[in-house]
Design a protein around this motif. Structure first.
Motif, PDB file in Angstrom:
ATOM      1  N   ASN B  45       0.811  -1.226   0.000  1.00 62.48           N
ATOM      2  CA  ASN B  45       0.000   0.000   0.000  1.00 62.48           C
ATOM      3  C   ASN B  45       0.841   1.272   0.000  1.00 62.48           C
ATOM      4  OD1 ASN B  45      -2.327  -1.499  -0.113  1.00 62.48           O
ATOM      5  ND2 ASN B  45      -2.706  -1.423   2.097  1.00 62.48           N
ATOM      6  N   TYR B  48       2.680   1.018  -4.045  1.00 54.73           N
ATOM      7  CA  TYR B  48       1.894   1.145  -5.279  1.00 54.73           C
ATOM      8  C   TYR B  48       0.668   2.029  -5.037  1.00 54.73           C
ATOM      9  CZ  TYR B  48       4.627  -3.083  -6.228  1.00 54.73           C
ATOM     10  OH  TYR B  48       5.648  -3.979  -6.377  1.00 54.73           O
ATOM     11  N   ASP B  49       0.204   2.697  -6.092  1.00 51.27           N
ATOM     12  CA  ASP B  49      -1.024   3.489  -5.957  1.00 51.27           C
ATOM     13  C   ASP B  49      -2.252   2.603  -6.225  1.00 51.27           C
ATOM     14  OD1 ASP B  49      -1.362   3.214  -8.704  1.00 51.27           O
ATOM     15  OD2 ASP B  49      -0.612   5.224  -9.173  1.00 51.27           O
ATOM     16  N   ASP B  50      -3.424   3.220  -6.229  1.00 51.49           N
ATOM     17  CA  ASP B  50      -4.666   2.454  -6.360  1.00 51.49           C
ATOM     18  C   ASP B  50      -4.738   1.677  -7.675  1.00 51.49           C
ATOM     19  OD1 ASP B  50      -5.355   3.446  -3.947  1.00 51.49           O
ATOM     20  OD2 ASP B  50      -6.748   4.965  -4.712  1.00 51.49           O
ATOM     21  N   GLN B  51      -4.013   2.173  -8.678  1.00 52.50           N
ATOM     22  CA  GLN B  51      -4.021   1.480  -9.983  1.00 52.50           C
ATOM     23  C   GLN B  51      -2.917   0.423 -10.081  1.00 52.50           C
ATOM     24  OE1 GLN B  51      -4.896   4.975 -10.062  1.00 52.50           O
ATOM     25  NE2 GLN B  51      -6.929   4.043 -10.168  1.00 52.50           N
ATOM     26  N   ASN B  55       4.560   4.033  -6.664  1.00 52.55           N
ATOM     27  CA  ASN B  55       4.497   5.363  -6.089  1.00 52.55           C
ATOM     28  C   ASN B  55       5.927   5.908  -6.024  1.00 52.55           C
ATOM     29  OD1 ASN B  55       4.446   7.538  -4.367  1.00 52.55           O
ATOM     30  ND2 ASN B  55       3.843   6.340  -2.553  1.00 52.55           N
TER      31      ASN B  55
END
Lengths: 466, 201
Positions: B45, B48-51, B55
């Motif tokens: 979390n 990486y981002d929501d997609q 990050n």
């Protein structure tokens, strides 16, 4: 003999061998197994051609992944299904007793053990789960282990360990009305910090714990790990014995009398030394909730969201900034002004029958607030059946709660019960970590009564006002 | 388990306190029945981002810290769940040594079982190391388990404590189940006495 703490007595009773460097080989009396932390351990045994040394002292149940919806249907999520199926196969291959999905005794491993009388005073009990500390409520030395140690226990019925330090938490006096075991432990963790108990075993002492039922004591010991202590202990007494008598796996007949005689020796001696002490006056405890993303971030329901500047440590200040941002909270906001989207009643902390009675007592004749989704997940099939027999389920369903099948559920969201990003949940579980209940989910830990109050009003609410 | 003797590697500063095992490896990755392949999901979390895209602000994604084998981090590292998936994931992403002012007990223990060396240093030394590697991402830090030292050339040297039994196991890459099984007779003897004294167990 030097006066010993309860922990030292249990420890001494289990040391098989001590090496020159102080490391001990200790005997493990009971091993609880679930589907998430055991597959690699069984695989290790298989690769090495090893057996489970004492199948009769090992009990398995699936809980973390299980859906809390209709059990007669196949599990949709493939990985969960495989993990559950793997436990089933491993138990069959190695001869371990399993409470399978459709067994009425199935439930959360830390609720099932005590319920069956598998958990008993003076024992060493382990499980590949940090909340194994729950069983300390019986005066058993119970702690969570990793999968490598699960394999070690399966193969040898022992663990290699060094003794822990002793910590005593004393709460004297009577708890005020509307204040529960959950509020006590939240306040204790707030006081000691999430790492305050690291390296220690906590013994809970004082009349406030004596007055608790076994269900309440389990709630307290369950969260010892949130204060960093691997184990919590409460000396067994008449309340403990009464709870255990007649349970399916508890001692029977002449063994019962022998067991009781031994259990009565399980207390800390007068003058035993502790490395750390905390003393709290029960009358000062109020209904308590968490505002941040560690369980030490507690505040009274009558309080406000703190600001970074309220803390001295610069690392904690940084952390508070991050937490407020994650939680979508502004410093200075009244706790009772925080609106919630979801309510979760469940978990090994608070899914026993008394917890559900607490919720029903508040919810009776009322309705869950519009726009709030409230879920009740009983801790085991037996708790569920009892709640249905007592009329609790009807009260909750009538009030608009979703009445579910037993399992770990939204405490950690390994099954489909999860928060959506940004959703705010009043939860009776034990961890408010970032993403714990679902990516971006925001968790406020509280007691079952407080969760019920939040469900009714749609915001964090002082249960004493209802 | 792979032995740990000496490590010369770059270190990454992950300056957060109370990093729990849910942060190290979120729940959705615990459904595996294997020990390997978790590295790509470590710190999911944060990383990486929501997609699912990397990050760029997360320290372990910065080019200068990618591939670091030593992690320097804030107090109470590894708190929370007992999941051994946490050290499995960290190991699988290539980290062999973690330095902090304190670790949670279960994580600390699990690390040793997987050939990872967790080192506890006083906060001041952790702060100094954090600054050192923040200022000099290319710095090669040497961790010597035999000598129990952390050095960077002749720039600094810290000594650390380690439990002698765990040190022996790490240095030799020993399987402690095998060691314990050699004591089968002692265990059986203990068990026999226990059955006599406390037959209900």
């Amino acid at each position: 003999m030097e006066p010993r703490t309860l922990y030292q007595k249990i420890w001494d009773d289990h040391v098989i061998e001590q090496s020159d460097d102080g490391t001990c080989l200790i005997y493990i009396d009971r091993h609880l197994v679930h589907e998430v932390t055991s597959p690699q351990a069984f695989e290790g045994l298989r690769m090495a051609g090893r057996k489970v040394r004492k199948v009769e002292n090992t009990l398995a149940v699936m809980d973390h992944n299980v859906p809390t919806t209709d059990r007669s249907k196949p599990i949709e999520e493939k990985d969960s299904r495989i993990q559950i199926e793997t436990l089933r196969q491993n138990c069959e291959e190695f001869g371990v007793q399993l409470f399978d999905l459709l067994d009425s005794r199935q439930g959360i491993v830390h609720i099932v053990g005590p319920e069956q009388g598998f958990t008993q005073p003076g024992m060493t009990i382990v499980c590949g789960d940090s909340h194994t500390s729950t069983h300390g409520a019986f005066g058993a030395l119970a702690f969570g282990i990793g999968t490598s140690e699960v394999e070690h226990v399966l193969a040898t019925q022992t663990l290699i360990q060094s003794p822990a330090k002793n910590m005593r938490v004393t709460v004297n006096g009577d708890l005020p009305v509307g204040v529960t075991a959950k509020d006590m432990i939240l306040v204790i963790i707030g006081k000691m910090g999430t790492a305050g108990g690291t390296g220690h075993v906590i013994e809970y002492h004082g009349d406030a714990f004596k007055a608790l039922s076994m269900d309440g004591r389990m709630t307290v010991c369950n969260m010892s790990i949130e204060g960093g202590a691997r184990a919590g202990l409460i000396a067994p007494d008449e309340t403990t014995f009464k709870y255990l008598k007649g349970r399916p796996m508890a001692p029977q007949g002449a063994d019962w009398d022998k067991a009781i005689a031994y259990w009565k020796t399980l207390f800390s001696d007068e003058g035993a030394a502790y490395d750390k002490e905390i003393v709290i006056d029960a009358s000062t405890i109020t209904p308590t909730v968490t505002w941040g993303t560690t369980p030490e971030d507690v505040v009274s329901i009558t309080g406000k969201v703190p600001a970074p500047s309220d803390f001295d440590d610069p690392n904690k200040q940084e952390s508070v900034k991050r937490m407020l941002d994650y939680m979508g909270l502004t410093a200075g906001t009244k706790i009772q002004d925080i609106a919630i989207d979801k309510v979760f009643v469940g978990s090994c902390t608070n899914a026993r029958i008394e917890d559900l009675r607490e919720v029903a007592a508040i919810a009776k004749g009322k309705k869950v607030a519009d726009g709030v989704g409230a879920m009740v997940v009983p801790g085991s099939g037996l708790v569920k059946a009892q709640a249905e027999a007592e009329g609790i389920a009807d009260i909750l369903i009538e009030a608009g709660f979703d009445w579910r099948e037993p399992g770990c559920s939204m405490c950690l969201g390994m099954n489909p019960d999860q928060l959506e990003p940004g959703e705010r949940c009043a939860s009776t579980s034990n961890r408010n970590f970032e993403g714990r209940q679902g990516r971006g989910g925001r968790t406020h830990l509280l007691s079952p009564a407080m969760a019920a109050a939040a469900a009714i009003t749609g915001k964090l609410t002082d249960v004493r006002d209802l | 388990m792979e032995a740990f003797t000496k490590l010369s590697a770059r270190a990454a500063p992950l300056n957060m306190i109370n990093i729990d095992t849910d942060i190290i490896i979120p729940k959705q990755f615990l459904k595996t029945v294997k020990r390997t392949g978790l590295g790509v999901s470590a710190f999911y979390n944060l990383r990486y981002d929501d997609q699912g895209a990397e990050n760029p602000d997360f320290i372990l994604n910065k080019p200068e810290y990618k591939g670091a084998e030593i992690l320097i981090t804030g107090e109470n590292f590894g708190c929370g769940s007992s999941r051994e998936h946490a050290p499995w994931a960290i190991l699988d992403m290539g980290i062999r040594c973690i330095i902090s002012s304190s670790f949670a007990d279960i994580f600390f223990n699990n690390s040793f079982k997987n050939g990872i060396l967790p080192i506890e240093l006083p906060q001041k030394q952790v702060d100094a190391l954090m600054k050192e590697v923040s200022d000099n991402p290319d710095a090669i830090i040497e961790v010597d388990l035999k000598k129990q030292t952390i050095t960077r050339g002749n720039k600094f040297s810290y000594s650390f404590n380690v439990d002698p039994f765990r040190k022996r196991c790490l240095l030799g890459g020993l399987d402690d189940i095998g060691l314990t099984m050699q004591k089968n007779n002692v265990i059986s003897e203990f068990e026999k006495n226990r059955n006599t004294d406390k037959p209900w167990i």
